[in-house]
Design a protein around this motif. Sequence first.
Motif, PDB file in Angstrom:
ATOM      1  N   VAL A 107       0.832  -1.063   0.010  1.00 27.30           N
ATOM      2  CA  VAL A 107       0.050   0.190  -0.110  1.00 27.30           C
ATOM      3  C   VAL A 107       0.864   1.107   0.129  1.00 27.30           C
ATOM      4  CG1 VAL A 107      -2.093  -0.978   0.972  1.00 27.30           C
ATOM      5  CG2 VAL A 107      -0.368  -0.161   2.542  1.00 27.30           C
ATOM      6  N   GLY A 108       2.020   1.039   0.581  1.00 27.40           N
ATOM      7  CA  GLY A 108       3.110   2.396   0.579  1.00 27.40           C
ATOM      8  C   GLY A 108       3.416   2.733  -1.152  1.00 27.40           C
ATOM      9  N   LEU A 109       3.482   1.578  -1.854  1.00 26.85           N
ATOM     10  CA  LEU A 109       3.703   1.900  -3.391  1.00 26.85           C
ATOM     11  C   LEU A 109       2.623   2.482  -4.001  1.00 26.85           C
ATOM     12  CD1 LEU A 109       5.397  -1.536  -4.338  1.00 26.85           C
ATOM     13  CD2 LEU A 109       6.576   0.656  -4.690  1.00 26.85           C
ATOM     14  N   ALA A 110       1.266   2.163  -3.403  1.00 27.59           N
ATOM     15  CA  ALA A 110       0.238   2.547  -3.942  1.00 27.59           C
ATOM     16  C   ALA A 110      -0.112   4.100  -3.793  1.00 27.59           C
ATOM     17  CB  ALA A 110      -0.994   1.884  -3.219  1.00 27.59           C
ATOM     18  N   VAL A 111       0.683   4.700  -2.733  1.00 25.08           N
ATOM     19  CA  VAL A 111       0.629   6.010  -2.462  1.00 25.08           C
ATOM     20  C   VAL A 111       1.943   6.491  -2.976  1.00 25.08           C
ATOM     21  CG1 VAL A 111       0.878   7.516  -0.496  1.00 25.08           C
ATOM     22  CG2 VAL A 111      -0.367   5.493   0.023  1.00 25.08           C
ATOM     23  N   ALA A 112       2.957   6.085  -3.021  1.00 25.47           N
ATOM     24  CA  ALA A 112       4.239   6.633  -3.567  1.00 25.47           C
ATOM     25  C   ALA A 112       4.325   6.973  -4.960  1.00 25.47           C
ATOM     26  CB  ALA A 112       5.474   5.654  -3.041  1.00 25.47           C
ATOM     27  N   ILE A 113       3.855   5.980  -5.752  1.00 31.03           N
ATOM     28  CA  ILE A 113       3.839   5.974  -7.236  1.00 31.03           C
ATOM     29  C   ILE A 113       2.891   7.191  -7.806  1.00 31.03           C
ATOM     30  CG2 ILE A 113       3.418   4.900  -9.499  1.00 31.03           C
ATOM     31  CD1 ILE A 113       4.255   2.558  -8.118  1.00 31.03           C
ATOM     32  N   PRO A 114       1.749   7.364  -7.392  1.00 29.58           N
ATOM     33  CA  PRO A 114       0.914   8.518  -7.600  1.00 29.58           C
ATOM     34  C   PRO A 114       1.475   9.813  -7.165  1.00 29.58           C
ATOM     35  CG  PRO A 114      -0.465   6.980  -6.851  1.00 29.58           C
ATOM     36  CD  PRO A 114       0.769   6.279  -6.598  1.00 29.58           C
ATOM     37  N   PHE A 115       2.413   9.589  -6.091  1.00 30.91           N
ATOM     38  CA  PHE A 115       3.155  10.874  -5.608  1.00 30.91           C
ATOM     39  C   PHE A 115       4.007  11.207  -6.264  1.00 30.91           C
ATOM     40  CE2 PHE A 115       5.363  13.453  -2.720  1.00 30.91           C
ATOM     41  CZ  PHE A 115       4.276  14.208  -2.234  1.00 30.91           C
ATOM     42  N   ARG A 116       4.820  10.468  -7.196  1.00 31.43           N
ATOM     43  CA  ARG A 116       5.695  10.776  -8.254  1.00 31.43           C
ATOM     44  C   ARG A 116       5.112  11.904  -9.247  1.00 31.43           C
ATOM     45  NH1 ARG A 116      10.669   8.460  -9.340  1.00 31.43           N
ATOM     46  NH2 ARG A 116      11.717   8.079  -7.428  1.00 31.43           N
ATOM     47  N   ALA A 117       3.873  11.551  -9.236  1.00 32.19           N
ATOM     48  CA  ALA A 117       3.246  12.484 -10.410  1.00 32.19           C
ATOM     49  C   ALA A 117       2.634  13.916  -9.593  1.00 32.19           C
ATOM     50  CB  ALA A 117       2.197  11.793 -11.202  1.00 32.19           C
ATOM     51  N   ARG A 118       2.894  13.722  -8.351  1.00 29.32           N
ATOM     52  CA  ARG A 118       2.494  14.971  -7.430  1.00 29.32           C
ATOM     53  C   ARG A 118       1.003  14.881  -7.114  1.00 29.32           C
ATOM     54  NH1 ARG A 118       6.544  14.894  -5.726  1.00 29.32           N
ATOM     55  NH2 ARG A 118       7.975  16.228  -5.278  1.00 29.32           N
ATOM     56  N   GLN A 119       0.489  13.609  -7.132  1.00 31.66           N
ATOM     57  CA  GLN A 119      -1.065  13.340  -6.829  1.00 31.66           C
ATOM     58  C   GLN A 119      -0.917  12.739  -5.446  1.00 31.66           C
ATOM     59  OE1 GLN A 119      -3.291  14.367  -9.075  1.00 31.66           O
ATOM     60  NE2 GLN A 119      -1.543  15.098 -10.203  1.00 31.66           N
ATOM     61  N   PHE A 120      -2.171  13.212  -4.653  1.00 34.82           N
ATOM     62  CA  PHE A 120      -2.226  12.657  -3.318  1.00 34.82           C
ATOM     63  C   PHE A 120      -3.208  11.661  -3.347  1.00 34.82           C
ATOM     64  CE2 PHE A 120       0.136  16.194  -1.402  1.00 34.82           C
ATOM     65  CZ  PHE A 120       0.526  15.499  -0.340  1.00 34.82           C
ATOM     66  N   SER A 121      -2.994  10.277  -3.782  1.00 34.62           N
ATOM     67  CA  SER A 121      -4.067   9.583  -3.524  1.00 34.62           C
ATOM     68  C   SER A 121      -4.236   8.865  -2.216  1.00 34.62           C
ATOM     69  CB  SER A 121      -3.677   8.243  -4.663  1.00 34.62           C
ATOM     70  OG  SER A 121      -4.490   7.113  -4.548  1.00 34.62           O
ATOM     71  N   LEU A 122      -5.507   8.808  -1.803  1.00 36.02           N
ATOM     72  CA  LEU A 122      -5.787   8.366  -0.543  1.00 36.02           C
ATOM     73  C   LEU A 122      -6.519   6.830  -0.937  1.00 36.02           C
ATOM     74  CD1 LEU A 122      -6.744  11.511   1.555  1.00 36.02           C
ATOM     75  CD2 LEU A 122      -4.573  10.451   1.143  1.00 36.02           C
ATOM     76  N   GLY A 123      -6.404   6.644  -2.105  1.00 31.41           N
ATOM     77  CA  GLY A 123      -7.514   5.449  -2.363  1.00 31.41           C
ATOM     78  C   GLY A 123      -7.000   4.099  -2.171  1.00 31.41           C
ATOM     79  N   ALA A 124      -5.800   3.728  -1.705  1.00 31.12           N
ATOM     80  CA  ALA A 124      -5.372   2.433  -1.339  1.00 31.12           C
ATOM     81  C   ALA A 124      -6.256   1.567  -0.743  1.00 31.12           C
ATOM     82  CB  ALA A 124      -3.891   2.500  -0.727  1.00 31.12           C
ATOM     83  N   ASP A 125      -7.070   2.142   0.120  1.00 32.51           N
ATOM     84  CA  ASP A 125      -7.918   1.201   0.646  1.00 32.51           C
ATOM     85  C   ASP A 125      -9.046   0.741  -0.393  1.00 32.51           C
ATOM     86  OD1 ASP A 125      -8.109   0.509   3.367  1.00 32.51           O
ATOM     87  OD2 ASP A 125      -9.129   2.284   4.020  1.00 32.51           O
ATOM     88  N   GLY A 126      -9.857   1.631  -0.837  1.00 32.07           N
ATOM     89  CA  GLY A 126     -10.744   0.877  -2.073  1.00 32.07           C
ATOM     90  C   GLY A 126     -10.050   0.134  -2.937  1.00 32.07           C
ATOM     91  N   GLN A 127      -8.797   0.364  -3.541  1.00 33.38           N
ATOM     92  CA  GLN A 127      -7.942  -0.491  -4.376  1.00 33.38           C
ATOM     93  C   GLN A 127      -7.791  -1.911  -3.726  1.00 33.38           C
ATOM     94  OE1 GLN A 127      -5.018   2.098  -4.880  1.00 33.38           O
ATOM     95  NE2 GLN A 127      -6.239   3.664  -5.986  1.00 33.38           N
ATOM     96  N   LEU A 128      -7.326  -1.837  -2.477  1.00 32.98           N
ATOM     97  CA  LEU A 128      -7.103  -3.123  -1.616  1.00 32.98           C
ATOM     98  C   LEU A 128      -8.500  -4.042  -1.906  1.00 32.98           C
ATOM     99  CD1 LEU A 128      -4.823  -3.664   1.404  1.00 32.98           C
ATOM    100  CD2 LEU A 128      -7.233  -4.653   1.428  1.00 32.98           C
ATOM    101  N   PHE A 129      -9.396  -3.315  -1.267  1.00 33.39           N
ATOM    102  CA  PHE A 129     -10.641  -4.326  -1.289  1.00 33.39           C
ATOM    103  C   PHE A 129     -11.108  -4.516  -2.635  1.00 33.39           C
ATOM    104  CE2 PHE A 129     -13.140  -3.622   2.549  1.00 33.39           C
ATOM    105  CZ  PHE A 129     -12.175  -3.062   3.240  1.00 33.39           C
ATOM    106  N   MET A 130     -10.937  -3.877  -3.707  1.00 29.41           N
ATOM    107  CA  MET A 130     -11.174  -4.016  -4.819  1.00 29.41           C
ATOM    108  C   MET A 130     -10.410  -5.510  -5.503  1.00 29.41           C
ATOM    109  SD  MET A 130     -13.895  -3.303  -6.245  1.00 29.41           S
ATOM    110  CE  MET A 130     -14.993  -2.100  -5.820  1.00 29.41           C
TER     111      MET A 130
END
Lengths: 336, 363
Positions: free
Chosen positions: B76-99
């Motif tokens: 889930v750290g990767l799920a936050v860090a990669i969008p952050f490379r594009a300067r996007q704050f993704s707080l969506g790891a939870d939903g992605q994990l559930f899916m």
Amino acid sequence: MTLDLVAAGTLAAVLAGAALRAATPIVFASLGGLVSELAGCVNVALEGVMLVAAFAGVVTSAYSALWFPDAPLWLHPWLGCAAGLAAGTALAGLLAVFHLELGADLIVAGIGLNILAQGLTVLLMAHLTGDKGSTASLASFALPSLRWPGVDGVPVLGVLLNGEGGGGHNVLVYGALVATGLTAWALRHTVFGLRLRATGENAQAALAAGLPVKRLRYAGLLLSGLLASGGGVFLGMGYLTLFQADMAAGRGYLALAAVFLGGRQPLGTVAAALVFGAASVAAARLGLLAVPAEVVFMIPPLVTIAALVLVRLHQRRTARRRAAAGRAALLSPQRT
Amino acid sequence: MTPSREGARIALAVGAALVLGFAVMACVSDQPWAAFRALVTGPLPSIERAADGHLVMRRLVRFGAWLQDATTLTLVGLAVAIPFRARQFSLGADGQLFMGALAAAAVSLGLGGVPAVVALPLAFLAAALGGAAWGLLPGLLKTRFEANEIVTTLMLNVVAVQVYRLVVGRVLNDPTAGFITTPPLPDVATLAPLIARTNVTAMALVAPAAVAAALFLLRRTTLGYEIGLAGANPWFAARAGVPVARATALAFALGGAFAGLAGFHVSNALLKRLPVDLTPGIGLEGIVVALLARERVAALPLAALGYAYLRVGAQAMERTTDVPREVVLVIQALIILFVVSDRLVPLALGLARRAGARIRGAA
């Protein structure tokens, strides 16, 4: 026929009252979000501010009755209200210090403060009551409700103004309406509002014009904390009369969505907050029908996303129309 | 700042957060020292000399819990860090994990009698695709409609959890179980433990491999370069002909794929069936991990190990003392605040130096 009309009107009034009650915390928080957003600081900590304010309000009102048993009863809820407002504003002040003095990223620090609020409230609640779920064992107070005299007999108006049971609406419901008017007026018609907006519009230019940008941002964040605290206090001392773990339940983020949805305008923001309140009431009413609860819970977030997209499309269409009108005016032969 | 100084700064921030956390514990607890010891030593296995002279490892379950948690947190750290490379704050790891978990479980249950070599990769792939699809949504909403990604990812989390509950409760439900859950996943689709009596599986190795893959992607491929450029200076990137919108949306999808793998970890390695009340929230922990790693993808496993250690320690503490595990939320929040406060350490050092000078001047 008239009876049907009255019944329909009463139902509408009941629903409107419920929607207003559900929207009140979001209205407060979204006004807070708007003020800091206009000052150029997006306040992600609204959620945490509401939690802390609700907790401080409920606990202070309960302990005030223990500490000052001789004080008049009406005093305790107001002491709680003051403590809630102070605590929430203090949390927003913490965000301001971390961002403006210590160079912390605003969004990440806001998320951090939300987590801090979530942890601290549960920790203190477990310490004070031995219960990690809610403060049901504390005898806390609700803020008073306001009743309009003389409208009880009037068919639809009575229900609208004094609620379904005739007990009136909580004073903070009116507080939200007043806060809306005051915020809209202050942002538009006062020097402070103008300077605040200038700071958010272009900090460099504001600085060059001699405005104290940092101090204005402090003011924006503190004010946003104060407003959002109103929503938190309402949650714990009006909507319910206790504090629950994670009581804000995403309303702070919803309020942030309302700010963007309302096009960063006071009235638009409040309208969006009212839509969210109405959506949650509609979801609760649909839950009584055969619709699965899961589907009902999906409605508010989907409405939010759809609204964000629709507003954007609308803005684009307006911009295109304006550009087209401008071109037409330029090309028309009768221009002077 | 050099990596070593950055590391020292983070160690200082974590230390300060622990000290303050201990202060909070001392306020709410009658046994703060015992609580603190449980927090700090909880995840370690204890090695004891048995009566017959052999060394016996005890408390391996907690040690296993540490590695399991670190695996989830890395992903889930990767799920936050990669969008952050594009300067996007993704707080969506939870939903992605559930899916991801849902997709993996659905595929595992639907396959039936196929050998493990087929079932496992298919479930793995389904989880990654499920997560990526859910991640792509906020990406498209952002690039097509400029919808604020913090708001959309949080809203999509709510939707994902409800979709998950709907599917688990009404479609994949096992009526013979005493509670609402899917049937147990077939053995061919689940991973065998590497350490006895724990759920530490091959996923513990997949997590670092995923980090390596993400690093390769970000550093050595065109897409990775475009994502970095879109984050560093979108205006310049657009002028230089970089498809900024596509790179940004794909950064979200990539992050989602890794969160989906975390879902695979949860469904096919940890739980082996999906209960309807799977608790959301682990996705937000990915933010902490990504923050601790300070945007250095290579440091993610280390940050995840450190943070998982704290979380498992907190569970041990809650079980053995009177301190609720929420104290870790406080410590976590303080870590976040101290780590992002760039000017905190220089300010503290400056104050200390000035105070020292004043004392020396007075002496």
